[in-house]
Design a protein around this motif. Sequence first.
Motif, PDB file in Angstrom:
ATOM      1  N   LEU A 279       0.835  -1.197   0.000  1.00 14.81           N
ATOM      2  CA  LEU A 279       0.000   0.000   0.000  1.00 14.81           C
ATOM      3  C   LEU A 279       0.872   1.251   0.000  1.00 14.81           C
ATOM      4  CD1 LEU A 279      -2.679  -1.166   2.602  1.00 14.81           C
ATOM      5  CD2 LEU A 279      -2.888  -1.153   0.102  1.00 14.81           C
ATOM      6  N   ALA A 280       0.260   2.388   0.288  1.00 16.75           N
ATOM      7  CA  ALA A 280       0.970   3.672   0.286  1.00 16.75           C
ATOM      8  C   ALA A 280       2.102   3.664   1.305  1.00 16.75           C
ATOM      9  CB  ALA A 280      -0.013   4.799   0.595  1.00 16.75           C
ATOM     10  N   ALA A 281       3.153   4.426   1.016  1.00 17.21           N
ATOM     11  CA  ALA A 281       4.274   4.545   1.947  1.00 17.21           C
ATOM     12  C   ALA A 281       3.767   5.044   3.293  1.00 17.21           C
ATOM     13  CB  ALA A 281       5.316   5.516   1.395  1.00 17.21           C
ATOM     14  N   GLY A 282       4.249   4.425   4.359  1.00 15.11           N
ATOM     15  CA  GLY A 282       3.805   4.769   5.698  1.00 15.11           C
ATOM     16  C   GLY A 282       2.782   3.811   6.269  1.00 15.11           C
ATOM     17  N   SER A 283       2.193   2.956   5.437  1.00 18.88           N
ATOM     18  CA  SER A 283       1.140   2.050   5.912  1.00 18.88           C
ATOM     19  C   SER A 283       1.650   1.093   6.975  1.00 18.88           C
ATOM     20  CB  SER A 283       0.559   1.256   4.736  1.00 18.88           C
ATOM     21  OG  SER A 283      -0.106   2.108   3.828  1.00 18.88           O
ATOM     22  N   VAL A 284       2.877   0.569   6.793  1.00 16.15           N
ATOM     23  CA  VAL A 284       3.457  -0.331   7.791  1.00 16.15           C
ATOM     24  C   VAL A 284       3.588   0.388   9.123  1.00 16.15           C
ATOM     25  CG1 VAL A 284       5.517  -1.635   8.431  1.00 16.15           C
ATOM     26  CG2 VAL A 284       4.648  -1.752   6.098  1.00 16.15           C
ATOM     27  N   SER A 285       4.050   1.626   9.089  1.00 12.01           N
ATOM     28  CA  SER A 285       4.248   2.389  10.325  1.00 12.01           C
ATOM     29  C   SER A 285       2.922   2.766  10.967  1.00 12.01           C
ATOM     30  CB  SER A 285       5.062   3.654  10.035  1.00 12.01           C
ATOM     31  OG  SER A 285       6.350   3.330   9.543  1.00 12.01           O
ATOM     32  N   TRP A 286       1.900   3.117  10.177  1.00 10.48           N
ATOM     33  CA  TRP A 286       0.587   3.442  10.759  1.00 10.48           C
ATOM     34  C   TRP A 286       0.024   2.256  11.516  1.00 10.48           C
ATOM     35  CZ3 TRP A 286      -1.015   5.362   5.275  1.00 10.48           C
ATOM     36  CH2 TRP A 286      -0.391   6.594   5.014  1.00 10.48           C
ATOM     37  N   LEU A 287       0.130   1.079  10.919  1.00 10.13           N
ATOM     38  CA  LEU A 287      -0.346  -0.122  11.601  1.00 10.13           C
ATOM     39  C   LEU A 287       0.483  -0.404  12.851  1.00 10.13           C
ATOM     40  CD1 LEU A 287      -1.034  -2.466   8.558  1.00 10.13           C
ATOM     41  CD2 LEU A 287      -2.745  -1.585  10.150  1.00 10.13           C
ATOM     42  N   ARG A 377      -8.762   2.464  15.629  1.00 11.12           N
ATOM     43  CA  ARG A 377     -10.173   2.190  15.915  1.00 11.12           C
ATOM     44  C   ARG A 377     -10.553   0.773  15.457  1.00 11.12           C
ATOM     45  NH1 ARG A 377     -10.857   7.889  14.873  1.00 11.12           N
ATOM     46  NH2 ARG A 377     -11.611   8.843  16.801  1.00 11.12           N
ATOM     47  N   ALA A 378     -10.011   0.367  14.338  1.00  9.24           N
ATOM     48  CA  ALA A 378     -10.313  -0.981  13.851  1.00  9.24           C
ATOM     49  C   ALA A 378      -9.743  -2.040  14.792  1.00  9.24           C
ATOM     50  CB  ALA A 378      -9.771  -1.157  12.434  1.00  9.24           C
ATOM     51  N   TYR A 379      -8.490  -1.855  15.208  1.00 14.97           N
ATOM     52  CA  TYR A 379      -7.885  -2.798  16.144  1.00 14.97           C
ATOM     53  C   TYR A 379      -8.635  -2.826  17.475  1.00 14.97           C
ATOM     54  CZ  TYR A 379      -3.568  -3.815  13.515  1.00 14.97           C
ATOM     55  OH  TYR A 379      -2.655  -4.267  12.593  1.00 14.97           O
ATOM     56  N   SER A 380      -9.096  -1.652  17.940  1.00 10.16           N
ATOM     57  CA  SER A 380      -9.757  -1.581  19.247  1.00 10.16           C
ATOM     58  C   SER A 380     -11.032  -2.416  19.277  1.00 10.16           C
ATOM     59  CB  SER A 380     -10.066  -0.125  19.613  1.00 10.16           C
ATOM     60  OG  SER A 380     -11.091   0.413  18.785  1.00 10.16           O
ATOM     61  N   ILE A 424      -9.403  -4.644   2.217  1.00  8.75           N
ATOM     62  CA  ILE A 424      -8.228  -3.833   1.900  1.00  8.75           C
ATOM     63  C   ILE A 424      -8.530  -2.796   0.821  1.00  8.75           C
ATOM     64  CG2 ILE A 424      -7.335  -5.431   0.172  1.00  8.75           C
ATOM     65  CD1 ILE A 424      -4.507  -4.712   1.147  1.00  8.75           C
ATOM     66  N   TRP A 425      -9.421  -3.124  -0.120  1.00 10.09           N
ATOM     67  CA  TRP A 425      -9.673  -2.184  -1.210  1.00 10.09           C
ATOM     68  C   TRP A 425     -10.488  -0.977  -0.750  1.00 10.09           C
ATOM     69  CZ3 TRP A 425      -6.117  -3.334  -4.250  1.00 10.09           C
ATOM     70  CH2 TRP A 425      -5.765  -4.666  -4.508  1.00 10.09           C
ATOM     71  N   PRO A 426     -11.585  -1.137  -0.015  1.00 15.49           N
ATOM     72  CA  PRO A 426     -12.309   0.061   0.408  1.00 15.49           C
ATOM     73  C   PRO A 426     -11.662   0.806   1.568  1.00 15.49           C
ATOM     74  CG  PRO A 426     -13.429  -1.892   1.217  1.00 15.49           C
ATOM     75  CD  PRO A 426     -12.340  -2.370   0.309  1.00 15.49           C
ATOM     76  N   LEU A 427     -10.909   0.092   2.456  1.00 15.45           N
ATOM     77  CA  LEU A 427     -10.415   0.722   3.686  1.00 15.45           C
ATOM     78  C   LEU A 427      -8.894   0.770   3.779  1.00 15.45           C
ATOM     79  CD1 LEU A 427     -12.915  -0.900   6.244  1.00 15.45           C
ATOM     80  CD2 LEU A 427     -13.058   1.360   5.171  1.00 15.45           C
ATOM     81  N   ALA A 428      -8.183   0.249   2.780  1.00  9.94           N
ATOM     82  CA  ALA A 428      -6.714   0.254   2.762  1.00  9.94           C
ATOM     83  C   ALA A 428      -6.162  -0.368   4.051  1.00  9.94           C
ATOM     84  CB  ALA A 428      -6.202   1.672   2.543  1.00  9.94           C
ATOM     85  N   HIS A 429      -5.210   0.310   4.718  1.00  4.34           N
ATOM     86  CA  HIS A 429      -4.564  -0.277   5.895  1.00  4.34           C
ATOM     87  C   HIS A 429      -5.544  -0.494   7.039  1.00  4.34           C
ATOM     88  CE1 HIS A 429      -4.680   3.933   7.011  1.00  4.34           C
ATOM     89  NE2 HIS A 429      -4.362   3.606   8.243  1.00  4.34           N
ATOM     90  N   ALA A 430      -6.555   0.363   7.174  1.00  7.44           N
ATOM     91  CA  ALA A 430      -7.558   0.173   8.224  1.00  7.44           C
ATOM     92  C   ALA A 430      -8.371  -1.095   7.983  1.00  7.44           C
ATOM     93  CB  ALA A 430      -8.482   1.383   8.288  1.00  7.44           C
ATOM     94  N   GLY A 431      -8.554  -1.475   6.724  1.00  2.32           N
ATOM     95  CA  GLY A 431      -9.236  -2.723   6.414  1.00  2.32           C
ATOM     96  C   GLY A 431      -8.457  -3.936   6.900  1.00  2.32           C
TER      97      GLY A 431
END
Length: 532
Positions: A279-287, A377-380, A424-431
């Motif tokens: 995905l976009a750069a930074g996705s690994v770090s956001w997760l 929020r998704a993880y919570s 993953i397609w509608p929500l990207a990393h949050a999905g």
Amino acid sequence: MTEREQPPVPVEESDKVVAPKAGGLMRSGLVVSVMTMLSRVMGLARDVVIAALFGAGQGADAFFVAFKIPNFMRRLFAEGAFNQAFVPVLSEAATRGSRREVRELLDAVAGSLAAVLFLLTALAMFAAPWLVWVFAPGFGRDPAKLALTADMLRLTFPYLLLISLTAFAGSVLNTWNRFAVPAFTPVLLNLSLIGAALLLTPLFEQPAMALAWGVLIAGMAQLAFQVPFLVRLGLMPRPWPSFAHPGVRRIMALMAPALFGVSVSQINLLLDTVLASLLAAGSVSWLYYSDRLVELPLGVFGIAIGTVILPALSRRHAEQSGEHFSAMLDWAIRAVLLLGLPAALALALLAEPLLIALFHYGAMTERDIAMAAMSLRAYSLGLVAFMLIKVLAPGFFARQDTKTPVKVGIVAMVANMVFNLLLIWPLAHAGLALATALSAFLNAGLLGWLLRKQGVLVFQPGWGRYAVQLLGGCAVMGLALAWAAPEWQAWLGWGIWQRVAWLAALVVGGAALYFAWLAATGVRLRHFRMKS
């Protein structure tokens, strides 16, 4: 440490082992929770430093993957399959066997574990670029990023050898009711990484390499810290590989299915990393940053309770005390719901304020905060399920049943893959984070249902009233936080102390309202007393 001393294994006067004495589960759980809280707070301090110095850029992404690979295997093998297989076998030997048999078991297990891990570490260091490509295939599009991650992995992978031996020592100490020492040990990892980030960064052309050295230093420090406590108990092993030893063979047989049964959540998180690298750069770090916040209550409450009940359940199984076994599981579920429900709600309501107060410094941008809040929020949503897995899986492993959880683990992993592809397609990393949460609920639900079906888990009276009390407390706390918390954009303009003060006021105030409601509706501390 603060724990009451237990008699060590007798050295001369008898060949019969003095089995670990029973203690209060609540007291032991509190000890682990306090030490784990200290570790998690230091971990957050570590992440604050890393976020400020490296943000969510190439260096941070490379380190998180290089650290995640051995850390994933550590959770999977050392704290997952190995711990769940080793503790019941050791508890049985300590309860029924002689001192000589216990020492022979420790020597054989320590030697065999070290031999396997040494070979695995050597192979992984040689194959570092290929491992990075497997775990983060998206990095293959950037040769410089791939090479940097591989160089880091050659430094971080020996951590698996060191921390697995540390986990072995911790399992022995936990079996003898020395919970504080293993629970405190992770603090040394955080201190090492903070020191490396602050002191070693200027020494490297690639500043993030300092973090990889910090991981290696931490592994050596953690193992060295636990050795004196084993010596004091008279349980320091003399490692000698012996794969033919009956205890080693039993542990190996139990470990194979346990790899899936107890560590499915870690496998799901790894799948998130693989897909996030695309995905976009930074996705690994956001997760990573959002997962770190979820790990705080999970470690302090869920893992702490799971840690103390495994040896206790193993002893009850060895003593064939089925009624007490079932009561312990019921107690554990009540305990994790008591703290897990409000923690999950608070994480969802205060996602941006928490991330801003902890990480919005230096290289961490406003966009990074907004993106990480989505996955937090998704993880919570899955926090309670993550906790339940930690206390339900020991119900199988304490009875040396590792075949049932593996079936549940496979179902949950397949479901996670399906959820990943759908979301993953509608929500990207949050999905990806939401898929992990959904599969965790499936995992926990199946474990609980099977324990009930087997007659192992029998719910004690009072669950209806207890559910109303917990949900009422969460509603009161949630309404108060939603009303009192300022808009998250306002937090961006505040200084660190104003952020900390507001966050502390919201957390303390929300917790006070929650527990006040529980007290007013009849929940008392004595209701959670349970002997191990």
